[in-house]
Design an enzyme around this catalytic site. Sequence first.
Site, short mmCIF file in Angstrom:
data_model
loop_
_atom_site.label_atom_id
_atom_site.label_comp_id
_atom_site.label_asym_id
_atom_site.label_seq_id
_atom_site.Cartn_x
_atom_site.Cartn_y
_atom_site.Cartn_z
N SER A 9 84.47 -63.22 49.08
CA SER A 9 85.16 -63.35 50.67
C SER A 9 84.26 -64.46 51.30
O SER A 9 83.04 -64.58 51.49
CB SER A 9 84.59 -62.04 51.38
OG SER A 9 84.74 -62.36 52.62
N HIS A 34 89.09 -64.44 48.76
CA HIS A 34 89.30 -63.51 49.64
C HIS A 34 89.10 -64.10 50.97
O HIS A 34 88.01 -64.41 51.43
CB HIS A 34 88.41 -62.31 49.51
CG HIS A 34 89.04 -61.19 50.28
ND1 HIS A 34 90.00 -60.06 50.48
CD2 HIS A 34 88.17 -60.71 51.65
CE1 HIS A 34 89.96 -59.27 51.36
NE2 HIS A 34 89.00 -59.58 52.08
N ASP A 36 89.35 -63.60 54.94
CA ASP A 36 89.45 -62.64 56.21
C ASP A 36 89.83 -63.41 57.27
O ASP A 36 88.98 -64.14 57.96
CB ASP A 36 88.04 -62.14 56.26
CG ASP A 36 87.77 -61.48 55.23
OD1 ASP A 36 88.29 -60.32 54.93
OD2 ASP A 36 86.41 -61.48 54.38
N MET A 38 90.60 -62.66 61.17
CA MET A 38 90.29 -61.68 62.29
C MET A 38 90.65 -62.31 63.59
O MET A 38 90.46 -63.38 64.00
CB MET A 38 88.73 -61.39 62.31
CG MET A 38 88.44 -60.80 61.05
SD MET A 38 86.64 -60.36 61.19
CE MET A 38 86.13 -60.16 59.42
N HIS A 70 93.51 -61.50 53.91
CA HIS A 70 93.25 -60.09 54.56
C HIS A 70 93.53 -60.16 55.99
O HIS A 70 92.58 -60.79 56.95
CB HIS A 70 91.83 -59.71 54.18
CG HIS A 70 91.37 -58.37 54.81
ND1 HIS A 70 90.23 -57.78 54.80
CD2 HIS A 70 92.31 -57.31 55.22
CE1 HIS A 70 89.99 -56.68 55.43
NE2 HIS A 70 91.47 -56.13 55.49
N MET A 72 93.13 -59.12 59.39
CA MET A 72 92.54 -58.01 60.27
C MET A 72 93.11 -58.37 61.70
O MET A 72 92.36 -58.82 62.41
CB MET A 72 91.34 -58.03 60.27
CG MET A 72 90.52 -57.31 58.91
SD MET A 72 89.29 -57.56 58.50
CE MET A 72 89.31 -59.16 57.53
N MET A 141 89.58 -50.05 52.43
CA MET A 141 88.33 -50.55 53.08
C MET A 141 87.32 -49.77 52.76
O MET A 141 87.20 -48.46 53.04
CB MET A 141 88.55 -50.89 54.51
CG MET A 141 89.54 -51.78 55.12
SD MET A 141 89.23 -53.70 54.44
CE MET A 141 87.39 -53.88 55.18
N ASP A 175 87.01 -53.40 49.43
CA ASP A 175 86.38 -54.59 50.23
C ASP A 175 85.27 -53.92 51.43
O ASP A 175 85.50 -53.22 52.28
CB ASP A 175 87.66 -55.04 51.04
CG ASP A 175 87.11 -56.38 51.96
OD1 ASP A 175 85.97 -56.59 51.79
OD2 ASP A 175 87.90 -56.82 52.86
N GLY A 177 80.73 -54.42 51.35
CA GLY A 177 79.50 -53.68 50.84
C GLY A 177 79.40 -53.62 49.70
O GLY A 177 78.66 -52.89 48.86
C1 DX5 Z 1 85.07 -56.96 56.62
C2 DX5 Z 1 85.80 -58.12 55.57
C3 DX5 Z 1 85.05 -58.33 54.45
C4 DX5 Z 1 83.76 -58.87 54.40
C5 DX5 Z 1 83.12 -58.23 53.08
O1 DX5 Z 1 85.66 -56.55 57.79
O2 DX5 Z 1 86.95 -57.70 55.48
O3 DX5 Z 1 86.16 -59.02 53.49
O4 DX5 Z 1 83.61 -60.34 54.54
O5 DX5 Z 1 81.50 -58.68 53.27
P1 DX5 Z 1 80.60 -57.95 52.34
O6 DX5 Z 1 80.77 -58.03 50.96
O7 DX5 Z 1 79.41 -58.83 52.80
O8 DX5 Z 1 80.44 -56.38 52.57
ZN ZN Z 2 88.18 -58.54 53.94
#
Ligand code: DX5
Ligand code: ZN
Length: 223
Positions: A9, A34, A36, A38, A70, A72, A141, A175, A177
């Site tokens: 990511s 990946h 993200d 937002m 992704h 969001m 998620m 996705d 942690g």
């Molecule tokens: C969270 C994102 C993830 C995030 C994951 O909303 O969708 O893709 O970047 O980051 P880590 O792997 O650090 O949890």
């Molecule tokens: Zn993500």
Amino acid sequence: MPEAKIAPSILAGDFGNLSSECKRMMHNGADWLHIDIMDGHFVPNLTIGAPVVTCIRGTLPKGESFFDCHMMVSEPERWVEDFAKAGGDLYCFHYEATKDPAALIDKIHAAGMRAGCAIKPATPASVVFELVPKLEMVLVMTVEPGFGGQKFMKDCMPKVEELRTKFPDLDIEVDGGLGPATIDFAADAGANVIVAGTGVFLAEDPKSVIQLLRDTVNKKQLE
Ligand code: DX5
Ligand code: ZN
């Protein structure tokens, strides 16, 4: 079960050097990137939009790298064409953000992208059952969407197991942690597309982490 795909990511990368960060991950063995997106509305954070994705794509030609977007965002219908033009390969919307997921999937396909549907930790897996025949991927998620670096929620794994049992050939992504300490839970449950932000970007040796994640998932298929 389909084979492992590791998707760093880029949220955890250096946004001042996004292209070189993406290339660094590809050189370290990433299968997908990946991305993200937002909007500060669906989630309480803002990242990037299609113009930035266009610029990254300009330095990483299509076919050489797979952009897993992704989304969001509220109103995911609004950005389908823009992301297709920007060079997105997969457009993964949130189930919670749309009133008509089936029509949205058709729109994504018409724009020439693969369609994915993401579910937040509190959303049951059953909401996507009917949609799966039309989808190329489901994203379960494992944190509340919005920020990188959060703690993996193990209690989301029964949803992955449920989906894997029902759909043996589906790409199932997890996705949030994920890293060497949590990959076993995801692999055991049947996830095959692994997103990792901080776990890979902040690692001293990203290549060996990516390899470890991939090997752990692929080993599960042989058991
Ligand atoms: C969270 C994102 C993830 C995030 C994951 O909303 O969708 O893709 O970047 O980051 P880590 O792997 O650090 O949890
Ligand atoms: Zn993500």
